[in-house]
Design an enzyme around this catalytic site. Structure first.
Site, PDB file in Angstrom:
ATOM      1  N   ALA A  69      54.291  -9.602 -15.956  1.00 39.19           N
ATOM      2  CA  ALA A  69      55.871  -9.644 -15.730  1.00 39.19           C
ATOM      3  C   ALA A  69      56.154 -11.282 -15.345  1.00 39.19           C
ATOM      4  CB  ALA A  69      56.275  -8.922 -14.763  1.00 39.19           C
ATOM      5  N   GLY A 108      51.544  -6.435 -16.158  1.00 38.59           N
ATOM      6  CA  GLY A 108      52.546  -5.963 -17.390  1.00 38.59           C
ATOM      7  C   GLY A 108      51.736  -6.217 -18.482  1.00 38.59           C
ATOM      8  N   GLU A 111      49.357  -3.630 -19.004  1.00 43.05           N
ATOM      9  CA  GLU A 111      50.116  -2.268 -18.999  1.00 43.05           C
ATOM     10  C   GLU A 111      50.559  -2.261 -20.560  1.00 43.05           C
ATOM     11  OE1 GLU A 111      52.635  -3.271 -15.650  1.00 43.05           O
ATOM     12  OE2 GLU A 111      51.920  -1.156 -14.823  1.00 43.05           O
ATOM     13  N   GLU A 131      49.020  -6.876  -9.469  1.00 45.82           N
ATOM     14  CA  GLU A 131      50.307  -6.637  -8.673  1.00 45.82           C
ATOM     15  C   GLU A 131      50.312  -6.576  -7.209  1.00 45.82           C
ATOM     16  OE1 GLU A 131      49.418  -5.196 -11.409  1.00 45.82           O
ATOM     17  OE2 GLU A 131      50.969  -5.021 -12.906  1.00 45.82           O
TER      18      GLU A 131
END
Ligand code: T1G
Length: 701
Positions: A69, A108, A111, A131
């Site tokens: 992210a 992310g 992910e 994270e």
């Protein structure tokens, strides 16, 4: 999303054979900004609706696959489309999607890859879910998909350790389906083609069930993670969410994950950890050096192969520099070589390298007692005895044999480097490189910039720090530079607490609860009380007589209580044990000193002790900023986080000052000043900032 044109960071290119290439181009690390999420979402819609497309490869431009992210967006209200929804669209796509990973597929980014049906990677790629280090948990299915892919224990380990998994392991445990040599995109397309030819129906990870797990191994891991968290919430929450994957249907687990993620993302801890993430990168940018060219450094010499010098030598060798180690005597040199070999032996024992590699490393050093062997050095780091005259003599001799532009660095921890350099013909070549022990492990490096240090010498030191993979913080010359100066002040305060009614154990407990890995008094015992004793003897005659001086540590040293190595110090230690035990004898010395000096019991609570420690550091931090010793508040935070065990989830004292409010800090300091007197004046800049309602974050703006 546009096709092959325009501003979108995403493009979709159709190739022959019904394969589409979905390309992400968002430098520098392809972070998942809103535009990237939107582009991905649109692309999946197009892949679904275009009958010519049979499947797609997701590939990234530049040095890495999506690195997660966009951390700058975290903590702000999320903007649609949300990542879990984008990944759900990938996951549910009826056509096979292949993520082609290179560089680091993190957070992310990984992910997203787990939202695809297949993952292929180049051999040097690494994947991970870091994270937790940012105070959050994977928030787009990581805690639900990873256990389905590799099992609960592995998932819990990868997520809580934040480690980057290399391809050898990734292929073994099924994190990736294939490791592809050669042109990654071409090979990934060929991989997809073969899957299409096989006519396999893609089974998305969300549809799989979590494999059976070993409850005992999982509980052991959980206990370890909880113990190591020391007040940090994210690892504990991440485990809870990973556990949910086994107990809840996928959709429910996702909802629970999202709720935890959003709560943590808005927390003080996550803000502090983001501050630390960006802080590590800000300190590497030194104002004024933008256009300065660093000197080239390949040959490095270390003088003095004691504990510190050996560690420094290994740190440089690990970064690929060519090393020469100089000692004054043959015996000293032999001991140094043994120490260096011992460090590598430790790495062999821990399985980090083979015996052959360790032997080759040691053989790559040049060991010498002849200073003229340093004539081709680009950088010399001296790590000899902390004595001004010894260092001046050494540097003078050194200057006579090295080249004109060889950088002379001193590893002193408190001596005046301006004075040290004043005896040289080229003081502009001198700089401080203050390493922390063990130097090959500890992340912090203070680069001490003197009045005369040349700009390109400073730029070189910064570049060297980066190559050493250190968090290198530039400091000015003063007693103790940034870290030891703050720590010396803090040490004084910890001693005041004892005279003011607290016990050694109470102080240590307060600091442990604050989040330090060990109580300070237990740490003092561990490192030995004699060095600080010698320093106090050196400084006492220079001290203002009006300053408060606590005699307790001197009295303990006079009683041969020199710490763990003596079996007694601030605590006592059973034979062969490192466990600190409270000692009546210490309590008696403290009581006698309180009595002798007629100290009042201030009845300090745990919170009072913590507040005062924090306020004391903030005050000294402001003084350091005012004097120009630190470039920015964040430099002070990075020193404390990376060299002094300050809990990283707090972000550092200067970051905490804004969370708490400068008014409150000033109020605490006013009490301290009235009780402690001389030396505890409030920094004028701090008073000004508090008075004007400004924040630490406004410094320099
Ligand atoms: N967001 C924003 N900026 C980032 C960034 C990110 N994720 N990663 C790096 N940068 C900036 C960095 O500040 C620097 O900027 C430049 O990029 C180069 O970085 C939903 C919520 C990828 C291994 O934690 O570990 O996904 O200083 O100097 O040494 O579950 O960057 O040049 O202005 O570090 O080659 C999880 C963080 C996010 C990865 C590259 N991802 N990044 O290292 O370059 S949370 C991470 C890294 C998340 C989801 C959750 C490293 C790197 P500037 P750099 P590098």
């Amino acid at each position: 999303m546009q096709q092959d044109q325009g501003q979108s960071p995403i493009s979709l290119r159709k190739q022959e054979g019904g394969i589409a290439v979905l390309l992400v181009n968002n430098p520098p690390v392809n972070a998942l900004s809103q535009a990237v999420r939107q582009g991905l979402s649109d692309a999946v819609t197009q892949i679904e609706s275009d009958d010519d497309i049979k499947g797609a490869v997701l590939h990234c431009e530049g040095r890495t696959f999506i690195a997660g992210a966009d951390i700058k967006e975290l903590g702000k209200p999320p903007l649609a489309p949300f990542l879990p929804d984008v990944i759900a669209a990938l996951d549910q796509c009826s056509k096979p999607l292949v993520a082609a990973l290179h560089g680091t597929a993190l957070g992310g980014g990984f992910e997203v890859a787990m939202g695809c049906h297949y993952r292929v990677a180049s051999p040097s790629a690494k994947v991970g879910l870091p994270e937790v280090r940012l105070g959050i948990i994977p928030g787009a299915g990581g805690t639900q998909r990873l256990p389905r892919l590799v099992g609960l224990e592995k998932a819990a380990d990868i997520i809580t350790s934040c480690r980057q998994v290399k391809m050898e392991e990734a292929a073994k445990i099924g994190l990736v389906d294939a490791v592809l040599k050669g042109d990654l995109l071409k090979e990934a397309c060929a991989f997809l083609e073969s899957k299409l030819a096989e006519g396999e129906t893609p089974l998305s990870i969300s549809k799989r069930s979590v494999p059976d797990w070993d409850e005992e191994a999982l509980s052991a891991l959980e206990a370890k993670v909880k113990k190591r968290a020391r007040g940090q919430l994210s690892p504990v929450k991440a485990l809870e969410s990973v556990h949910n994957s086994a107990n809840m249907p996928f959709e429910e687990g996702m909802k629970a994950e999202r709720a935890m993620f959003l709560e943590l993302a808005a927390s003080d801890q996550a803000a502090a950890l983001r501050h630390s993430f960006f802080g590590e990168r800000i300190v590497a940018k030194v104002p004024g050096l933008e256009d300065v060219k660093a000197r080239s450094v390949e040959n490095v010499a270390i003088i003095g192969a004691g504990t510190m010098g050996s560690g420094i030598a290994v740190a440089f060798a690990d970064a690929g520099y060519q090393l020469t180690v100089l000692e004054m005597s043959r015996e000293g040199l032999e001991r140094g070589r043994d120490r260096i070999a011992g460090i590598y032996q430790g790495a062999v024992k821990r399985g980090k390298m083979s015996q052959e590699q360790a032997d080759a490393k040691v053989a790559s050093f040049t060991f010498t007692t002849d200073m003229s062997d340093l004539n081709n050095a680009d950088l010399v780091v001296e790590a000899v005895f902390e004595d001004m005259q010894v260092k001046k003599d050494l540097l003078t001799n050194l200057e006579a044999v090295v080249s004109q532009d060889c950088i002379l660095a001193t590893n002193t921890s408190y001596l005046d480097i301006d004075e040290m350099a004043s005896v040289l013909k080229r003081p502009d070549n001198v700089i401080g490189l203050h390493f922390f022990s063990p130097a090959n492990i500890m992340k912090l490096l203070e680069i001490v910039n003197t009045d005369k240090t040349a700009q390109d010498v400073l730029a070189t030191a910064v570049a060297v720090g980066k190559r050493l993979r250190k968090i290198a913080v530039v400091a000015g010359v003063c007693d103790g530079f940034i870290g030891n100066r703050i720590w010396a002040k803090n040490r004084q305060l910890l001693e005041f607490f004892l005279e003011d009614g607290a016990s050694v154990e109470e102080v240590d407990k307060a600091m442990l609860e604050f989040g330090f890995p060990m109580g300070p008094y237990a740490v003092f015992d561990l490192s030995g009380l004699d060095i600080a004793w010698a320093q106090r003897k050196r400084k006492k005659p220079l001290m203002d007589a009006a300053e408060r001086y606590v005699d307790i540590p001197d009295r303990l040293c006079e009683m041969d209580r020199l710490g763990l190595k003596a079996g007694k110090g601030w605590y006592r230690y059973e034979e062969g044990s490192r466990k600190p035990q409270p000692d009546e004898e210490v309590a008696k010395v403290i009581a006698e000193e309180r009595e002798r000096k007629q100290c009042k019991d201030l009845h300090l609570t745990t919170a009072d002790i913590q507040d005062r420690v924090l306020a004391g550091m903030i005050n000294e931090g402001f003084k350091i900023l005012q004097e120009g010793i630190a470039l920015r508040p964040v430099d002070i935070d990075m020193v404390l986080l990376n060299g002094y065990g300050y809990p990283v989830w707090r972000g550092g004292p200067m970051h905490e000052a804004d969370r708490i409010g400068l008014d409150r800090i000033v109020a605490i300091l006013q009490d301290m000043q009235s009780q402690y007197g001389k030396g505890w004046e409030i920094a004028p800049a701090l008073k000004d900032y508090a008075g004007q309602g400004k924040k630490v974050a406004d410094w320099g703006k």
